[in-house]
Design a protein around this motif. Structure first.
Motif, short mmCIF file in Angstrom:
data_model
loop_
_atom_site.label_atom_id
_atom_site.label_comp_id
_atom_site.label_asym_id
_atom_site.label_seq_id
_atom_site.Cartn_x
_atom_site.Cartn_y
_atom_site.Cartn_z
N LYS A 15 37.92 26.30 50.50
CA LYS A 15 37.71 26.12 49.06
C LYS A 15 38.45 27.25 48.34
O LYS A 15 38.55 28.36 48.85
CB LYS A 15 36.22 26.17 48.71
N VAL A 16 38.94 26.94 47.16
CA VAL A 16 39.69 27.93 46.39
C VAL A 16 38.95 28.25 45.09
O VAL A 16 38.34 27.37 44.48
CB VAL A 16 41.12 27.42 46.09
N VAL A 17 39.00 29.53 44.72
CA VAL A 17 38.49 29.99 43.43
C VAL A 17 39.59 30.82 42.78
O VAL A 17 40.03 31.82 43.34
CB VAL A 17 37.22 30.85 43.58
N VAL A 18 40.07 30.37 41.63
CA VAL A 18 41.08 31.10 40.86
C VAL A 18 40.42 31.54 39.56
O VAL A 18 39.96 30.72 38.77
CB VAL A 18 42.32 30.23 40.58
N ILE A 19 40.37 32.85 39.35
CA ILE A 19 39.66 33.41 38.20
C ILE A 19 40.66 33.63 37.06
O ILE A 19 41.59 34.45 37.20
CB ILE A 19 38.95 34.70 38.59
N PRO A 20 40.50 32.94 35.96
CA PRO A 20 41.48 33.02 34.87
C PRO A 20 41.58 34.43 34.28
O PRO A 20 40.57 35.13 34.11
CB PRO A 20 40.95 32.04 33.82
N GLY A 21 42.82 34.84 34.00
CA GLY A 21 43.06 36.06 33.25
C GLY A 21 42.95 37.36 34.02
O GLY A 21 43.02 38.44 33.42
N HIS A 22 42.83 37.29 35.34
CA HIS A 22 42.68 38.51 36.14
C HIS A 22 43.81 38.63 37.15
O HIS A 22 44.46 37.65 37.51
CB HIS A 22 41.32 38.54 36.82
N ARG A 23 44.01 39.86 37.62
CA ARG A 23 45.11 40.18 38.53
C ARG A 23 44.60 40.56 39.91
O ARG A 23 43.63 39.98 40.40
CB ARG A 23 45.98 41.28 37.92
N HIS A 24 45.23 41.57 40.50
CA HIS A 24 45.05 41.84 41.93
C HIS A 24 43.71 42.48 42.26
O HIS A 24 43.16 42.25 43.33
CB HIS A 24 46.18 42.73 42.43
N MET A 25 43.17 43.30 41.38
CA MET A 25 41.91 43.99 41.66
C MET A 25 40.73 43.24 41.05
O MET A 25 39.83 43.81 40.44
CB MET A 25 41.97 45.43 41.16
N VAL A 26 40.72 41.95 41.28
CA VAL A 26 39.76 41.07 40.62
C VAL A 26 38.33 41.41 41.00
O VAL A 26 37.40 41.22 40.20
CB VAL A 26 40.12 39.60 40.95
N ASN A 27 38.11 41.95 42.19
CA ASN A 27 36.74 42.29 42.58
C ASN A 27 36.18 43.44 41.75
O ASN A 27 34.96 43.61 41.66
CB ASN A 27 36.67 42.65 44.07
#
Length: 268
Positions: A233-245
């Motif tokens: 499953k994929v989750v793409v978080i809008p508006g964020h970059r590499h350090m999303v966590n």
């Protein structure tokens, strides 16, 4: 001032943190230039209901370096030893960036050690242009003449440059051992295709999460891996970059908590 979390060490010299308890155990592996502290929001949240173990990469934080120059395969073998030394498995494994490549390697070569797998901002089959760019950065880092703040412009938006996440990552990059950083980055730069064909054979539940604006660990990469994995499953978080966590920890924590509920099928 950078706050350092208390660590233990395995017999082979891997530094780790062990917090929380529960029916599920999650092992976290960070990316190049980071260390356990980069998982702070995830450790705090997941330890409420799970046992959480976060590990410093070799040559990072408190972990002993590998004999070099190591390739990605040596980092994967190292992680397998860590799981054995801690008597873990099958276990949930989550990796960010370089950690995601290591998690991929474990899923490809030792699926019996894996319960669920999560890749945060993982790379997969870079384009030729992207490969040339990352290899050039690797050569610069190995030379010792590199700008420790250069990744920040790729990892964060302009609007995030006064954030706590930005300051933490900047401080971690300043503190990282130069030789350990160079070894890991070289393996990261050359490792995106080593295990890239594994996903159709990985039967464990697999989460592929990234930010929509990550220029190197792209949404297309995450979507491609998720399509290939039988239970991906994929989750793409809008508006964020590499350090999303770190830039949207609540969203990432929720995705990981959901991942830990996915049903795991027994091997036949």
């Amino acid at each position: 001032m950078l706050q350092t979390l208390q660590r233990s060490r395995t017999p082979s010299g891997a530094a780790y943190l062990d917090q929380g308890e529960g029916d599920e155990t999650v092992v976290l592996i960070h990316g190049v230039g980071m260390r356990i502290e980069a998982w702070g929001p995830q450790i705090e949240r997941l330890a409420e209901t799970c046992r959480v173990i976060a590990v410093d990469l070799p040559g990072h934080g408190g972990s002993t370096p590998l004999d070099g120059p190591p390739r990605l395969e040596q980092f994967v073998a190292w992680f397998g030893r860590v799981l054995e030394e801690l008597s873990l498995g099958p276990v949930n494994v989550a990796g960010h960036s370089m950690g995601a490549l290591i998690v991929t390697g474990i899923a490809a070569t030792a699926q019996d050690k894996v319960r669920r797998v999560a890749l945060l901002n993982g790379v997969h089959r870079r384009s030729e242009a992207a490969r040339k760019a990352v290899m050039a950065r690797a050569d610069e880092i190995v030379s010792g003449a590199f700008d420790r703040e250069a990744p920040l412009s790729r990892w964060f938006s302009v609007e995030e440059r006064n954030s706590e996440a930005y300051v933490l990552v900047r401080d971690l990059l300043q503190a990282v051992d130069a030789a350990g950083y160079a070894d890991a980055y070289r393996a990261f730069a050359s490792g995106d295709s080593i295990y890239s064909d594994c996903w159709p054979r990985v039967t464990r539940p697999a989460l592929f999460l990234t930010g929509s604006d990550d220029m190197n660990s792209t949404a297309e990469m995450a979507q491609g891996m998720a399509r290939a994995a039988p239970h991906g499953k994929v989750v793409v978080i809008p508006g964020h970059r590499h350090m999303v966590n770190l830039t949207t920890p609540e969203t990432v924590n929720a995705a990981l908590a959901d991942w830990l509920t996915w049903e795991v099928e027994n091997d036949t």
